[in-house]
Design an enzyme around this catalytic site. Structure first.
Site, PDB file in Angstrom:
ATOM      1  N   SER A 238       6.434   0.961   4.085  1.00 40.89           N
ATOM      2  CA  SER A 238       5.378   0.775   3.238  1.00 40.89           C
ATOM      3  C   SER A 238       5.455  -0.477   2.888  1.00 40.89           C
ATOM      4  O   SER A 238       6.156  -1.440   3.078  1.00 40.89           O
ATOM      5  CB  SER A 238       5.319   1.658   1.819  1.00 40.89           C
ATOM      6  OG  SER A 238       6.312   1.175   1.175  1.00 40.89           O
ATOM      7  N   LYS A 239       4.321  -0.845   1.896  1.00 36.80           N
ATOM      8  CA  LYS A 239       3.983  -2.360   1.418  1.00 36.80           C
ATOM      9  C   LYS A 239       5.195  -2.970   0.997  1.00 36.80           C
ATOM     10  O   LYS A 239       5.466  -4.020   1.337  1.00 36.80           O
ATOM     11  CB  LYS A 239       2.895  -2.292   0.616  1.00 36.80           C
ATOM     12  CG  LYS A 239       1.745  -2.923   0.792  1.00 36.80           C
ATOM     13  CD  LYS A 239       0.912  -3.156  -0.359  1.00 36.80           C
ATOM     14  CE  LYS A 239      -0.632  -3.427   0.099  1.00 36.80           C
ATOM     15  NZ  LYS A 239      -1.494  -3.206  -0.948  1.00 36.80           N
ATOM     16  N   ARG A 240       6.087  -2.230   0.130  1.00 36.21           N
ATOM     17  CA  ARG A 240       7.225  -2.810  -0.406  1.00 36.21           C
ATOM     18  C   ARG A 240       8.248  -3.501   0.876  1.00 36.21           C
ATOM     19  O   ARG A 240       9.178  -4.106   0.350  1.00 36.21           O
ATOM     20  CB  ARG A 240       7.895  -1.937  -1.529  1.00 36.21           C
ATOM     21  CG  ARG A 240       8.557  -0.861  -0.957  1.00 36.21           C
ATOM     22  CD  ARG A 240       8.927   0.199  -2.012  1.00 36.21           C
ATOM     23  NE  ARG A 240       9.412   1.535  -1.527  1.00 36.21           N
ATOM     24  CZ  ARG A 240      10.474   1.611  -0.972  1.00 36.21           C
ATOM     25  NH1 ARG A 240      11.404   0.659  -1.088  1.00 36.21           N
ATOM     26  NH2 ARG A 240      10.862   2.888  -0.330  1.00 36.21           N
TER      27      ARG A 240
END
Ligand code: GLU
Length: 467
Positions: A238-240
């Site tokens: 994911s984005k993180r």
């Protein structure tokens, strides 16, 4: 049978690399078997779908070179068709209006929880004969209550679901708009999709969809659920974890073939081969060879592939992608050398096209100031006479070639009794503003005779004024 695959993203954000891999697998499978690849935009969630996101999908597909034979089809343009199918299901007794209120459903759930049952709709409106005044009903699909549904998955083998575990799914909301599991079946049917290749987050939807296919008297397509991509910490990518959108890799200076090569190896292999051209992966790929286990995203490996393609892809091709980076930096390419020359000069030295662009700015825009440290060390009284001498010698060169430039600098250093670097570094600072560049003779050759002489003159004046 004609192979027909599709990529069916929901336009609710950027094009995620996981989605891109699903698109690639579907594309490869169709291309390998002479089939057709369809693009379908699943935009029925009116609140979350955006035009920017549709553009990001189209742009991402174009950048990766994943061309589609049909589409893009938009589900929002097919509402009439979905309504028609919903009415057909009602008419044949496979769907029904449900008037249950939120409170009623909540009470049901609580009762089920209290008696340790799994919360599920109990089908109480199946037998309702009269509508409830003032309530806009949803429409539910009448799922079979017994027996099993087998998802014959091309990657995982047979996955068996008990019908008793599946409740009567809502196929139309109170405002009449259809829900995902209905639209996807109608589309896969109408678009004659033979193979549904998608992320395994949809595995639990498949038995429901198979039941709808059956109710419509149709044979379900072959399913292939691709395992997800994990980040380096084992959690779903994911984005993180950093960049996850396809276009962020373009922005960061990756070539599309590097990303495609990287993505195809995430979950698929052919012996221990790492490098695959698109043609090669098309020939070798088979959906049944995709791993069952999830795979982890590894940016270092992607970067390694990127370096490989920057070094080996045709110059014009790399230059075309470099152009995007240069435009992004606002450089006027008419002011400097051909981009293919830049690629040739720098391709062994950089990991990304962004790095290539950023380290060749001076070719298109004269340096406006020198890096302070670099100037302190290299533009001083000692280098002044060296620069003046080498300037005079460089002025004598008629045929401006790397070899002649090299021998002038070398001779000048010998004449002055200093190492070559003592002459080269001040020139480097004069041209680039800093102390890093590819080999100086090749750099000056490309920088051009007049510009080189002017830049050295400028540095000489600068020293006289500042030191
Ligand atoms: N629109 C769905 C999604 O983006 C994919 C549906 C499908 O492939 O069946 O997750």
């Amino acid at each position: 049978m004609t192979i027909r695959t599709r990529f069916a993203p929901s336009p609710t954000g950027y094009l995620h690399v996981g989605g891109a891999r699903t698109a690639l697998f579907s594309w490869l499978y169709a291309r390998k078997l002479g089939g057709r690849f369809v693009l379908r935009i699943e935009d029925t969630d009116l609140e979350r779908s955006t035009a920017e996101s549709v553009n990001a999908i189209l742009e991402g597909m174009a950048w990766m070179g994943l061309d589609y034979d049909e589409g893009p089809f938009y589900q929002t343009q097919r509402f009439d068709r979905y309504k028609e199918v919903i009415q057909q299901l009602i008419k044949q007794g496979d769907a029904y209006y449900c008037y249950c209120s939120k409170d009623e459903l909540e009470t049901l759930r609580e009762e089920q929880r209290a008696s340790k049952q799994k919360p599920r709709y109990d089908g109480r409106c199946r037998h309702r004969t009269a509508p409830r005044e003032g309530v806009d009903p949803v429409i539910r699909f009448k799922n079979p209550t017994s027996g099993q549904v087998v998802v014959e998955d091309a990657i995982r083998g047979n996955v068996v679901f008990e019908n008793s575990e599946l409740d009567d799914l809502i196929i139309a909301r109170p405002d009449g708009t259809p829900t995902y599991n209905l639209t996807v079946v109608v589309d896969d049917l109408d678009m004659q999709i033979s193979h549904v290749i998608r992320g395994d987050d949809h595995l639990n939807n498949s038995p429901r969809q198979i039941n709808i296919f059956k109710a419509l008297g149709a044979k379900p397509p072959v399913f292939a659920h691709v395992p997800m991509i994990l980040g380096d910490d084992g959690a779903r990518l994911s984005k993180r974890h950093g960049a996850v959108s396809v276009m962020s890799y373009r922005d960061a200076g990756y070539l599309p073939e590097a990303l495609l090569n990287y993505l195809v190896r995430l979950g698929w292999s052919h012996g221990d081969q790492e490098i695959f051209s698109l043609a090669e992966m098309t020939q070798l790929f088979d959906i049944k060879d995709v791993n069952k286990a999830a795979s982890s995203f590894n940016t270092d490996k992607l970067t390694w592939l990127n370096q490989h393609y920057i070094k080996t892809a045709p110059l014009e091709h790399v230059a075309e992608h470099l152009r995007w980076q240069m435009d992004n930096l606002g450089l006027d390419l008419a002011d400097g050398p051909e981009l293919t020359e830049i690629v040739l000069l720098l391709r062994e030295r950089v990991k990304t096209l962004k790095e290539m662009a950023e380290s060749s700015v001076y070719f298109y825009r004269d340096v406006e100031s020198y890096d302070e440290k670099a100037a302190q060390k290299n533009l001083n009284q000692t280098s002044l006479s060296l620069l003046e001498t080498v300037l005079a010698d460089l002025q004598q060169i008629e045929d401006w070639q790397a070899e002649s430039i090299h021998s002038v600098i070398k001779n000048c250093a010998e004449k002055q009794g200093v190492g070559m670097g003592k002459v080269a570094q001040p020139i480097r600072v004069a041209i680039t503003g800093n102390t890093i560049s590819p080999s100086l003779d090749a750099t000056l050759k490309l920088y051009g005779r007049e510009r080189t002489l002017t830049a050295i003159e400028r540095a000489v004046i600068w020293i006289k004024k500042h030191v």
